[in-house]
Motif scaffolding. Structure first.
Motif, mmCIF file in Angstrom:
data_model
loop_
_atom_site.group_PDB
_atom_site.id
_atom_site.type_symbol
_atom_site.label_atom_id
_atom_site.label_comp_id
_atom_site.label_asym_id
_atom_site.label_seq_id
_atom_site.Cartn_x
_atom_site.Cartn_y
_atom_site.Cartn_z
ATOM 1 N N ALA A 162 0.829 -1.207 0.000
ATOM 2 C CA ALA A 162 0.000 0.000 0.000
ATOM 3 C C ALA A 162 0.863 1.258 0.000
ATOM 4 O O ALA A 162 0.487 2.265 -0.612
ATOM 5 C CB ALA A 162 -0.929 -0.013 1.210
ATOM 6 N N LEU A 163 2.008 1.209 0.689
ATOM 7 C CA LEU A 163 2.926 2.350 0.659
ATOM 8 C C LEU A 163 3.340 2.680 -0.769
ATOM 9 O O LEU A 163 3.362 3.853 -1.178
ATOM 10 C CB LEU A 163 4.174 2.048 1.490
ATOM 11 N N ASN A 164 3.668 1.655 -1.528
ATOM 12 C CA ASN A 164 4.098 1.883 -2.914
ATOM 13 C C ASN A 164 2.935 2.307 -3.806
ATOM 14 O O ASN A 164 3.098 3.161 -4.690
ATOM 15 C CB ASN A 164 4.762 0.620 -3.461
ATOM 16 N N GLU A 165 1.760 1.723 -3.589
ATOM 17 C CA GLU A 165 0.595 2.103 -4.389
ATOM 18 C C GLU A 165 0.237 3.572 -4.158
ATOM 19 O O GLU A 165 -0.016 4.329 -5.104
ATOM 20 C CB GLU A 165 -0.587 1.203 -4.042
ATOM 21 N N TYR A 166 0.206 3.965 -2.904
ATOM 22 C CA TYR A 166 -0.125 5.350 -2.562
ATOM 23 C C TYR A 166 0.943 6.309 -3.088
ATOM 24 O O TYR A 166 0.632 7.396 -3.601
ATOM 25 C CB TYR A 166 -0.253 5.480 -1.049
ATOM 26 N N SER A 167 2.204 5.905 -3.013
ATOM 27 C CA SER A 167 3.307 6.749 -3.503
ATOM 28 C C SER A 167 3.226 6.919 -5.013
ATOM 29 O O SER A 167 3.457 8.016 -5.544
ATOM 30 C CB SER A 167 4.652 6.126 -3.118
ATOM 31 N N ASN A 168 2.895 5.843 -5.714
ATOM 32 C CA ASN A 168 2.765 5.924 -7.170
ATOM 33 C C ASN A 168 1.595 6.807 -7.582
ATOM 34 O O ASN A 168 1.670 7.545 -8.574
ATOM 35 C CB ASN A 168 2.595 4.522 -7.757
ATOM 36 N N GLU A 169 0.508 6.720 -6.830
ATOM 37 C CA GLU A 169 -0.664 7.533 -7.161
ATOM 38 C C GLU A 169 -0.390 9.024 -6.930
ATOM 39 O O GLU A 169 -0.796 9.866 -7.732
ATOM 40 C CB GLU A 169 -1.853 7.095 -6.307
ATOM 41 N N TYR A 171 2.846 10.576 -6.173
ATOM 42 C CA TYR A 171 4.125 11.138 -6.619
ATOM 43 C C TYR A 171 4.684 10.466 -7.881
ATOM 44 O O TYR A 171 5.769 10.841 -8.337
ATOM 45 C CB TYR A 171 5.171 11.030 -5.496
ATOM 46 N N LYS A 172 3.979 9.480 -8.389
ATOM 47 C CA LYS A 172 4.406 8.766 -9.603
ATOM 48 C C LYS A 172 5.770 8.091 -9.424
ATOM 49 O O LYS A 172 6.536 7.929 -10.370
ATOM 50 C CB LYS A 172 4.478 9.729 -10.814
ATOM 51 N N LYS A 173 6.073 7.708 -8.205
ATOM 52 C CA LYS A 173 7.336 7.024 -7.898
ATOM 53 C C LYS A 173 7.076 5.994 -6.804
ATOM 54 O O LYS A 173 6.129 6.125 -6.029
ATOM 55 C CB LYS A 173 8.403 8.017 -7.414
ATOM 56 N N THR A 174 7.938 4.974 -6.772
ATOM 57 C CA THR A 174 7.858 4.041 -5.655
ATOM 58 C C THR A 174 8.369 4.729 -4.393
ATOM 59 O O THR A 174 9.108 5.720 -4.470
ATOM 60 C CB THR A 174 8.687 2.775 -5.917
ATOM 61 N N TYR A 175 8.013 4.185 -3.247
ATOM 62 C CA TYR A 175 8.348 4.844 -1.984
ATOM 63 C C TYR A 175 9.855 5.006 -1.805
ATOM 64 O O TYR A 175 10.321 6.064 -1.368
ATOM 65 C CB TYR A 175 7.769 4.041 -0.812
ATOM 66 N N ALA A 176 10.625 3.998 -2.153
ATOM 67 C CA ALA A 176 12.068 4.041 -1.929
ATOM 68 C C ALA A 176 12.768 5.093 -2.782
ATOM 69 O O ALA A 176 13.874 5.528 -2.450
ATOM 70 C CB ALA A 176 12.683 2.667 -2.187
ATOM 71 N N GLU A 194 -5.443 8.210 6.652
ATOM 72 C CA GLU A 194 -5.924 8.862 5.440
ATOM 73 C C GLU A 194 -5.822 7.942 4.223
ATOM 74 O O GLU A 194 -6.127 8.349 3.106
ATOM 75 C CB GLU A 194 -5.126 10.144 5.193
ATOM 76 N N VAL A 195 -5.393 6.704 4.439
ATOM 77 C CA VAL A 195 -5.191 5.751 3.348
ATOM 78 C C VAL A 195 -6.080 4.544 3.578
ATOM 79 O O VAL A 195 -6.221 4.072 4.715
ATOM 80 C CB VAL A 195 -3.710 5.309 3.279
ATOM 81 N N ASN A 196 -6.704 4.065 2.493
ATOM 82 C CA ASN A 196 -7.528 2.863 2.569
ATOM 83 C C ASN A 196 -6.622 1.640 2.447
ATOM 84 O O ASN A 196 -5.961 1.443 1.437
ATOM 85 C CB ASN A 196 -8.572 2.873 1.459
ATOM 86 N N LEU A 197 -6.624 0.807 3.479
ATOM 87 C CA LEU A 197 -5.732 -0.353 3.505
ATOM 88 C C LEU A 197 -6.535 -1.663 3.473
ATOM 89 O O LEU A 197 -6.255 -2.594 4.216
ATOM 90 C CB LEU A 197 -4.859 -0.307 4.759
ATOM 91 N N LYS A 198 -7.561 -1.699 2.619
ATOM 92 C CA LYS A 198 -8.344 -2.923 2.395
ATOM 93 C C LYS A 198 -8.950 -3.472 3.687
ATOM 94 O O LYS A 198 -8.777 -4.630 4.056
ATOM 95 C CB LYS A 198 -7.472 -3.997 1.732
#
Length: 268
Positions: A162-169, A171-176, A194-198
């Protein structure tokens, strides 16, 4: 008379030398002579060659130029047991933002915290082996702590994805690959739910990651984190000393070189 009978009896007995020679040859050419059963391969080829009368040149020792040098301070704890490479890099980046390097000492990345978390998820803690995990499940109060159906390793993997999904949405980048400021904003969003985590509160994942980070910083190095006991040194914590009998009666603060559980093996 008895002497003559003894000599006559000895003359009738067969000599033991041929039998001994045969036994020596058997041991030489069988697996018994090398401590095991010969099943072919290199050893079998050498023995077969010797039995045929041929001689093999001994293999030349590897040259120093062809032998890779092994660092003396190589840390065999730094090996992945649960994470994929992407999950490890995400964990490494997130824990570094939770416990960053500063003027006081190293951060979570240098202390090997991501390896500590990886090892914990691969073991009984990650599988919730000591927790009651059978239904029925009810919504828990916030004060009751972790009360979800997910095992810790499942929740952690879900949160990292979810960290990577949210980061891509956002900032258009992976979290790292984001800047530290961007990484902080993502972690803050998880901390504030503030994030939906299923179906899982994002803050539950953040709290678990935060707790694991601090455990990795200050745990015994035997478990993968707190590399070189630098986390302890920042706190002047003595680690796992065998005793304090020489210091307990002293009133002034005594700074001691920390010891790990591994050190006791060396001292013993």
């Amino acid at each position: 008379m008895r002497e003559e009978e003894r000599k006559s009896s000895m003359a009738k007995q067969p000599s033991q030398q041929p039998q001994d020679e045969s036994r020596r040859k058997f041991l030489k050419y069988s697996g018994t002579a090398i401590g095991g059963v010969v099943v072919g391969g290199v050893i079998g080829g050498i023995i077969g060659s010797n039995m045929k009368g041929g001689q093999k040149e001994p293999a030349a020792p590897p040259s120093e130029t062809n032998t890779p040098a092994v660092p003396a301070d190589r840390d065999y704890n730094q090996a992945l047991m649960f994470f994929s490479q992407d999950q490890f890099l995400t964990t490494e980046a997130a824990t570094e933002r939770i416990f960053p390097q500063d003027d006081l000492g190293p951060g979570a990345k240098e202390l090997g915290v991501a390896f500590f978390i990886d090892h914990q998820m691969a073991g009984g803690y990650g599988f919730n082996s000591r927790d009651y995990m059978s239904p029925p499940f009810y919504k828990a109060e916030a004060s009751q702590g972790y009360q979800l159906t997910f095992k810790r390793r499942e929740l952690l993997a879900l949160g990292l994805d979810a960290l990577n999904e949210y980061s891509n949405e956002k900032y258009k980048k992976t979290y790292a690959k984001m800047t530290p400021e961007e990484q902080d904003s993502v972690l803050t969003a998880f901390e504030k739910d503030e994030v939906n985590l299923k179906g899982v509160p994002a803050s539950t994942f953040f709290t678990m990651l935060q707790n694991l980070t601090m455990e990795g910083v200050y745990s015994d190095p035997l478990y993968g984190g707190n590399k070189n006991m630098e986390g302890w040194r920042m706190r002047n914590y003595p680690g796992n000393q065998m005793s304090y009998t020489d210091q307990i009666d002293k009133e002034e603060f005594i700074k001691m070189e920390p010891l790990s559980l591994h050190d006791h093996l060396q001292l013993g």
